[in-house]
Design a protein around this motif. Sequence first.
Motif, PDB file in Angstrom:
ATOM      1  N   LYS B  44       0.826  -1.210   0.000  1.00 51.61           N
ATOM      2  CA  LYS B  44       0.000   0.000   0.000  1.00 51.61           C
ATOM      3  C   LYS B  44       0.862   1.263   0.000  1.00 51.61           C
ATOM      4  CE  LYS B  44      -1.887  -1.062   3.984  1.00 51.61           C
ATOM      5  NZ  LYS B  44      -1.121  -2.266   4.350  1.00 51.61           N
ATOM      6  N   SER B  45       1.811   1.300   0.927  1.00 47.34           N
ATOM      7  CA  SER B  45       2.640   2.511   1.018  1.00 47.34           C
ATOM      8  C   SER B  45       3.450   2.690  -0.260  1.00 47.34           C
ATOM      9  CB  SER B  45       3.577   2.420   2.214  1.00 47.34           C
ATOM     10  OG  SER B  45       2.836   2.352   3.401  1.00 47.34           O
ATOM     11  N   THR B  46       4.000   1.593  -0.762  1.00 46.27           N
ATOM     12  CA  THR B  46       4.770   1.681  -2.001  1.00 46.27           C
ATOM     13  C   THR B  46       3.903   2.226  -3.128  1.00 46.27           C
ATOM     14  OG1 THR B  46       5.963  -0.262  -1.245  1.00 46.27           O
ATOM     15  CG2 THR B  46       6.254   0.362  -3.541  1.00 46.27           C
ATOM     16  N   TYR B  86       1.806  11.093   5.153  1.00 45.04           N
ATOM     17  CA  TYR B  86       2.448   9.783   5.241  1.00 45.04           C
ATOM     18  C   TYR B  86       2.179   9.122   6.575  1.00 45.04           C
ATOM     19  CZ  TYR B  86       4.695  11.015   0.956  1.00 45.04           C
ATOM     20  OH  TYR B  86       4.902  11.364  -0.345  1.00 45.04           O
ATOM     21  N   GLN B  87       2.368   7.809   6.533  1.00 43.50           N
ATOM     22  CA  GLN B  87       2.256   6.987   7.725  1.00 43.50           C
ATOM     23  C   GLN B  87       3.123   7.587   8.843  1.00 43.50           C
ATOM     24  OE1 GLN B  87       3.145   3.063   6.474  1.00 43.50           O
ATOM     25  NE2 GLN B  87       2.201   2.081   8.233  1.00 43.50           N
ATOM     26  N   ASP B  88       4.343   8.003   8.450  1.00 41.72           N
ATOM     27  CA  ASP B  88       5.245   8.611   9.433  1.00 41.72           C
ATOM     28  C   ASP B  88       5.075  10.130   9.464  1.00 41.72           C
ATOM     29  OD1 ASP B  88       6.214   8.773   6.913  1.00 41.72           O
ATOM     30  OD2 ASP B  88       8.050   7.674   7.281  1.00 41.72           O
ATOM     31  N   LEU B 170      -3.924   9.597   2.295  1.00 38.99           N
ATOM     32  CA  LEU B 170      -3.704   9.430   3.736  1.00 38.99           C
ATOM     33  C   LEU B 170      -3.227   8.014   3.998  1.00 38.99           C
ATOM     34  CD1 LEU B 170      -7.053  11.066   4.873  1.00 38.99           C
ATOM     35  CD2 LEU B 170      -4.800  12.127   4.868  1.00 38.99           C
ATOM     36  N   ASP B 171      -1.999   7.873   4.465  1.00 39.04           N
ATOM     37  CA  ASP B 171      -1.451   6.543   4.713  1.00 39.04           C
ATOM     38  C   ASP B 171      -1.655   6.178   6.177  1.00 39.04           C
ATOM     39  OD1 ASP B 171      -0.162   4.171   4.647  1.00 39.04           O
ATOM     40  OD2 ASP B 171       1.743   4.936   3.873  1.00 39.04           O
ATOM     41  N   GLU B 172      -2.612   5.287   6.411  1.00 45.36           N
ATOM     42  CA  GLU B 172      -2.927   4.808   7.760  1.00 45.36           C
ATOM     43  C   GLU B 172      -3.015   5.927   8.795  1.00 45.36           C
ATOM     44  OE1 GLU B 172      -1.261   1.196   9.020  1.00 45.36           O
ATOM     45  OE2 GLU B 172      -0.611   0.613   7.022  1.00 45.36           O
ATOM     46  N   PRO B 173      -3.900   6.886   8.565  1.00 38.78           N
ATOM     47  CA  PRO B 173      -3.962   8.009   9.511  1.00 38.78           C
ATOM     48  C   PRO B 173      -4.537   7.599  10.860  1.00 38.78           C
ATOM     49  CG  PRO B 173      -5.737   8.182   7.924  1.00 38.78           C
ATOM     50  CD  PRO B 173      -4.885   7.023   7.485  1.00 38.78           C
TER      51      PRO B 173
HETATM   52 MG   LIG Z   1       2.565   1.224   4.841  1.00 38.48          MG
END
Ligand SMILES: [Mg+2]
Lengths: 375, 259
Positions: B44-46, B86-88, B170-173
Amino acid sequence: MVTSNPSPAPVADERIKERSSLRKALVRPELGGMCGTVLVFTFFLLTAFDSGMFTSQGVLNWTLVSAQFAIIAVGACLLMISGEFDLSMGSMIGFAGMMIAIFGVTLGWPIWFAIIVTFILCIGIGALNGYIVIKTGLPSFIVTLALLFILRGFTIFLPQTLERKTIIGGIRDVAEGDWLASLFGGKVLTGVFQWLGDAGVISTFERGVKAGQPVVDGVPMLVVWAIGLIIFGHILLTKTRFGNWIFAAGGDAQAARYVGVPVSRVKILMFMFTAFCATVFATCQVMEFGSAGADRGVLKEFEAIISVVIGGALLTGGYGSVLGAALGALIFGVVQQGLFFAGVESSLFRVFLGIILLLAVVLNTYIRRMITGER
Amino acid sequence: MSSPILQMKDIEKHFGPVIALAGVSVDVHQGECHCLLGDNGAGKSTFIKTMSGVHKATKGEILFEGKPMNFQRPRDAISAGIATVYQDLAMIPLMSVSRNFFMGNEPIRNIGPLKFFDHKRANEITMSEMSKMGINLRGPDQAVGTLSGGERQTVAIARAVYFGAKVLILDEPTSALGVRQTSNVLATINMVRKLGVAVVFITHNVRHAMAVGDRFTVLNRGKTFGTASRGDVSPEELQDMMAGGQELATLEGSLGGTV
Ligand SMILES: [Mg+2]
Ligand SMILES: Nc1ncnc2c1ncn2[C@@H]1O[C@H](COP(=O)(O)OP(=O)(O)OP(=O)(O)O)[C@@H](O)[C@H]1O
């Protein structure tokens, strides 16, 4: 803006304690440096007031030393906030001075040309430092440590090969009347000081060729450079877009890249600025001594880093203040010269320095946690 | 439905020998919330990093507003209108909220030939945008490190929307948030979508996806089974697809349907 609905009036949050504006004004990165400055001056005013430390000559003495620290501290500070170190600063000082001497004396170039070429060369080496750090992803600690040895090696090798000695003198003669050299070696406001001397505010020479002249006859260019660099660095860091990028690059390079901050460019420029500061230091020193020596600038990188850390910057980057670093330089200079005036055994200077460094770091860490909510 | 604002066609991404994405196609429309689901390491993130210019796809095509796009840098995607949280997080805890809010997009005030960071404007906008999102700051100079996880997410979302994002990724907010903060973030997503922004919402929580999603794409080991619309698919089916088929069905009995 996408929305047009009026923003609701901010309601006071019951979980936020009201903070006094005094506390707000005080809790800032420079607080540690301000406390240290007050402390150090109080200490020497009480213990060394009669030693000559606070006569005009005494003031000039520690001002010069502090200004030297400040020039390199400004560069080291901005670089550290952007997340990098430059351990080659001290070697760069020796190298730059030696190059000016070789170009200007050995090769006989006009001194202004020698200075300009040296600046270009040294800033280029700063850029190389940055480029290697960015391209390899290695810690700048290691990369610049290598440069520390390489530059120092050349600084000894070149004069030995060319002149069969490690000190090249005769710079004062070739610099005489040079427009660019006077930017680094001269004094300003000499009229004001003569006036102050005549008015009796500062003492004057009583006899000899200088009779009637004030004992301190102007502000050395070194001090002008220090103040100029501090103001420039402070405005750049706090008041410009680029300053925000410096904080961002050091705070979290990846996060900064995500939002489009040109992190590599910022860091390389900061390495170049650090090299510029080292070269300013070297040029002033060469003009003052009239010579360049292969051992000049040894350990200066640490003195710069210590000033910066006393001034509240975080070693790992992303946090700090140029004004703080300048106060750090002032504390450093005043302590070093003050102990000398007070007649304290010079080896004890290191003990004092170590204690101040430790106290400053503890205090600064506490202040920083208050501001940033770090745990 | 209108033509998609962003189309990703057969995207492949290899990291050396690792095939992180093996041909994934997704399209996103204005004003919809497109959920991207999948287990850890599904890609997903990629995938969203190829949307936002962080990674260059090894193969495949990206169409933005119908035109082929070739993002070299995150900046390219940002200026096209694709914003990513981002997730981070991409927030810097040591810096103030307003410095973070405008990081990379600082407002400028000219004094003669010199350009300065317009702190006054930045502070005002930060305060008003944050209170629109329902967050009261102590002040614009409050460090992000003093905010909670949900508040940080909200700052990041508010920042993206303020800068005119057409597509918000939104990555895993919600992954690190408590119940209340999660519902705040979900409400924010809903609000942003109603403004006409296309939202790509990544999560492994099917319930969070169901709460705000219009369409759902499940990634599994770098592949997708296609996209389902709301109403055409049940939470259980999504759950099974995420786990790659059967395994979970057998597990579910013993866990009492709590996954
Ligand atoms: Mg990810
Ligand atoms: N820079 C990289 N280099 C090598 N492999 C990578 C890189 N980035 C991701 N991968 C690999 O690609 C695969 C997909 O990773 P990705 O981060 O996209 O997963 P994800 O679906 O976001 O997982 P999570 O839910 O844990 O965030 C993983 O196997 C990962 O190890």
